[in-house]
Design a protein around this motif. Structure first.
Motif, PDB file in Angstrom:
ATOM      1  N   ASP A  28     -22.633  49.901  10.110  1.00 30.36           N
ATOM      2  CA  ASP A  28     -22.956  48.745   9.275  1.00 30.36           C
ATOM      3  C   ASP A  28     -23.832  47.759  10.039  1.00 30.36           C
ATOM      4  O   ASP A  28     -23.655  47.572  11.244  1.00 30.36           O
ATOM      5  CB  ASP A  28     -21.687  48.026   8.828  1.00 30.36           C
ATOM      6  CG  ASP A  28     -20.863  48.838   7.837  1.00 30.36           C
ATOM      7  OD1 ASP A  28     -21.337  49.894   7.406  1.00 30.36           O
ATOM      8  OD2 ASP A  28     -19.757  48.397   7.507  1.00 30.36           O
ATOM      9  N   GLY A  45     -20.854  53.852   1.321  1.00 28.83           N
ATOM     10  CA  GLY A  45     -20.137  52.650   1.729  1.00 28.83           C
ATOM     11  C   GLY A  45     -20.418  51.514   0.772  1.00 28.83           C
ATOM     12  O   GLY A  45     -20.931  51.727  -0.324  1.00 28.83           O
ATOM     13  N   LYS A  46     -20.087  50.299   1.213  1.00 26.26           N
ATOM     14  CA  LYS A  46     -20.285  49.115   0.382  1.00 26.26           C
ATOM     15  C   LYS A  46     -21.472  48.296   0.860  1.00 26.26           C
ATOM     16  O   LYS A  46     -21.593  48.011   2.044  1.00 26.26           O
ATOM     17  CB  LYS A  46     -19.051  48.219   0.422  1.00 26.26           C
ATOM     18  CG  LYS A  46     -17.845  48.772  -0.271  1.00 26.26           C
ATOM     19  CD  LYS A  46     -16.709  47.777  -0.206  1.00 26.26           C
ATOM     20  CE  LYS A  46     -15.470  48.304  -0.894  1.00 26.26           C
ATOM     21  NZ  LYS A  46     -14.358  47.335  -0.798  1.00 26.26           N
ATOM     22  N   LYS A  48     -22.650  44.658   0.762  1.00 27.49           N
ATOM     23  CA  LYS A  48     -21.996  43.370   0.528  1.00 27.49           C
ATOM     24  C   LYS A  48     -23.025  42.249   0.532  1.00 27.49           C
ATOM     25  O   LYS A  48     -23.769  42.086   1.492  1.00 27.49           O
ATOM     26  CB  LYS A  48     -20.942  43.093   1.600  1.00 27.49           C
ATOM     27  CG  LYS A  48     -19.778  44.054   1.552  1.00 27.49           C
ATOM     28  CD  LYS A  48     -18.729  43.695   2.576  1.00 27.49           C
ATOM     29  CE  LYS A  48     -17.577  44.666   2.535  1.00 27.49           C
ATOM     30  NZ  LYS A  48     -16.548  44.313   3.536  1.00 27.49           N
ATOM     31  N   PHE A  62     -20.549  44.403  -9.666  1.00 28.73           N
ATOM     32  CA  PHE A  62     -20.016  43.969  -8.374  1.00 28.73           C
ATOM     33  C   PHE A  62     -18.531  43.654  -8.427  1.00 28.73           C
ATOM     34  O   PHE A  62     -17.995  43.299  -9.466  1.00 28.73           O
ATOM     35  CB  PHE A  62     -20.767  42.723  -7.892  1.00 28.73           C
ATOM     36  CG  PHE A  62     -22.157  43.033  -7.431  1.00 28.73           C
ATOM     37  CD1 PHE A  62     -22.414  43.336  -6.113  1.00 28.73           C
ATOM     38  CD2 PHE A  62     -23.210  43.043  -8.328  1.00 28.73           C
ATOM     39  CE1 PHE A  62     -23.695  43.639  -5.699  1.00 28.73           C
ATOM     40  CE2 PHE A  62     -24.488  43.342  -7.920  1.00 28.73           C
ATOM     41  CZ  PHE A  62     -24.731  43.641  -6.596  1.00 28.73           C
ATOM     42  N   THR A  63     -17.905  43.752  -7.264  1.00 28.89           N
ATOM     43  CA  THR A  63     -16.523  43.354  -7.058  1.00 28.89           C
ATOM     44  C   THR A  63     -16.532  42.178  -6.099  1.00 28.89           C
ATOM     45  O   THR A  63     -17.204  42.236  -5.060  1.00 28.89           O
ATOM     46  CB  THR A  63     -15.709  44.510  -6.435  1.00 28.89           C
ATOM     47  OG1 THR A  63     -15.791  45.638  -7.283  1.00 28.89           O
ATOM     48  CG2 THR A  63     -14.267  44.115  -6.234  1.00 28.89           C
ATOM     49  N   GLU A  65     -15.132  40.280  -3.185  1.00 27.39           N
ATOM     50  CA  GLU A  65     -14.311  40.726  -2.064  1.00 27.39           C
ATOM     51  C   GLU A  65     -13.093  39.846  -1.822  1.00 27.39           C
ATOM     52  O   GLU A  65     -12.006  40.334  -1.630  1.00 27.39           O
ATOM     53  CB  GLU A  65     -15.151  40.798  -0.780  1.00 27.39           C
ATOM     54  CG  GLU A  65     -16.127  41.949  -0.780  1.00 27.39           C
ATOM     55  CD  GLU A  65     -15.442  43.296  -0.619  1.00 27.39           C
ATOM     56  OE1 GLU A  65     -14.644  43.482   0.299  1.00 27.39           O
ATOM     57  OE2 GLU A  65     -15.715  44.173  -1.459  1.00 27.39           O
ATOM     58  N   TYR A  72     -19.750  39.616  -2.501  1.00 27.12           N
ATOM     59  CA  TYR A  72     -19.707  40.545  -3.620  1.00 27.12           C
ATOM     60  C   TYR A  72     -20.147  41.917  -3.128  1.00 27.12           C
ATOM     61  O   TYR A  72     -21.126  42.033  -2.390  1.00 27.12           O
ATOM     62  CB  TYR A  72     -20.637  40.078  -4.740  1.00 27.12           C
ATOM     63  CG  TYR A  72     -20.267  38.720  -5.277  1.00 27.12           C
ATOM     64  CD1 TYR A  72     -19.434  38.595  -6.375  1.00 27.12           C
ATOM     65  CD2 TYR A  72     -20.752  37.570  -4.678  1.00 27.12           C
ATOM     66  CE1 TYR A  72     -19.086  37.352  -6.868  1.00 27.12           C
ATOM     67  CE2 TYR A  72     -20.412  36.311  -5.165  1.00 27.12           C
ATOM     68  CZ  TYR A  72     -19.581  36.210  -6.259  1.00 27.12           C
ATOM     69  OH  TYR A  72     -19.230  34.974  -6.741  1.00 27.12           O
ATOM     70  N   SER A  73     -19.426  42.977  -3.527  1.00 29.77           N
ATOM     71  CA  SER A  73     -19.755  44.307  -3.013  1.00 29.77           C
ATOM     72  C   SER A  73     -20.098  45.276  -4.133  1.00 29.77           C
ATOM     73  O   SER A  73     -19.672  45.125  -5.279  1.00 29.77           O
ATOM     74  CB  SER A  73     -18.594  44.857  -2.188  1.00 29.77           C
ATOM     75  OG  SER A  73     -17.464  45.084  -2.991  1.00 29.77           O
ATOM     76  N   PHE A  74     -20.879  46.274  -3.756  1.00 22.77           N
ATOM     77  CA  PHE A  74     -21.312  47.339  -4.654  1.00 22.77           C
ATOM     78  C   PHE A  74     -21.246  48.648  -3.870  1.00 22.77           C
ATOM     79  O   PHE A  74     -21.792  48.745  -2.763  1.00 22.77           O
ATOM     80  CB  PHE A  74     -22.741  47.074  -5.137  1.00 22.77           C
ATOM     81  CG  PHE A  74     -23.334  48.197  -5.934  1.00 22.77           C
ATOM     82  CD1 PHE A  74     -22.914  48.448  -7.226  1.00 22.77           C
ATOM     83  CD2 PHE A  74     -24.327  49.000  -5.397  1.00 22.77           C
ATOM     84  CE1 PHE A  74     -23.463  49.483  -7.960  1.00 22.77           C
ATOM     85  CE2 PHE A  74     -24.888  50.036  -6.125  1.00 22.77           C
ATOM     86  CZ  PHE A  74     -24.446  50.277  -7.411  1.00 22.77           C
ATOM     87  N   GLN A  75     -20.551  49.654  -4.393  1.00 18.58           N
ATOM     88  CA  GLN A  75     -20.381  50.938  -3.723  1.00 18.58           C
ATOM     89  C   GLN A  75     -21.643  51.790  -3.886  1.00 18.58           C
ATOM     90  O   GLN A  75     -22.168  51.913  -4.994  1.00 18.58           O
ATOM     91  CB  GLN A  75     -19.175  51.667  -4.321  1.00 18.58           C
ATOM     92  CG  GLN A  75     -18.753  52.891  -3.559  1.00 18.58           C
ATOM     93  CD  GLN A  75     -18.079  52.573  -2.234  1.00 18.58           C
ATOM     94  OE1 GLN A  75     -17.401  51.561  -2.110  1.00 18.58           O
ATOM     95  NE2 GLN A  75     -18.279  53.413  -1.260  1.00 18.58           N
TER      96      GLN A  75
END
Length: 93
Positions: A28, A45-46, A48, A62-63, A65, A72-75
């Motif tokens: 990362d 991975g994510k 962010k 997005f989720t 965190e 906010y994360s996106f796979q």
């Protein structure tokens, strides 16, 4: 800095952010304002985004965190990022 995230189906995000954490091939890494130009491949991975808010049109992708932080994360499964002059584009699957 401005980031645009694209998948084959949608524009996932486009807008101003503070920084982005990316799952690179060698681990990362984080890109911040005034980062040197870079092109890198992404692994599963994510992604962010560190930003104050995400527009409603993009929020479904997005989720959030943590409730206290603006992360906010996106796979992603794979992809590539190009970043230069405080503008970046992420092509993701």
């Amino acid at each position: 800095m401005n980031i645009k995230i694209l998948t084959p189906e949608h524009v996932i995000f486009e807008g101003e952010i503070n920084s982005v954490l990316i799952p690179g091939k060698n681990g990362d890494f984080q890109i911040m304002n005034n980062h040197v130009a870079i092109v890198s491949s992404l692994v599963a991975g994510k992604v962010k985004l560190y930003t104050s808010a995400i527009a409603d049109e993009y929020s479904k992708f997005f989720t959030k965190e943590k409730e206290n932080d603006s992360v906010y994360s996106f796979q992603v499964k794979s992809g590539v990022i190009e970043f230069n002059h405080n503008k970046g584009i992420i092509l993701a699957e």
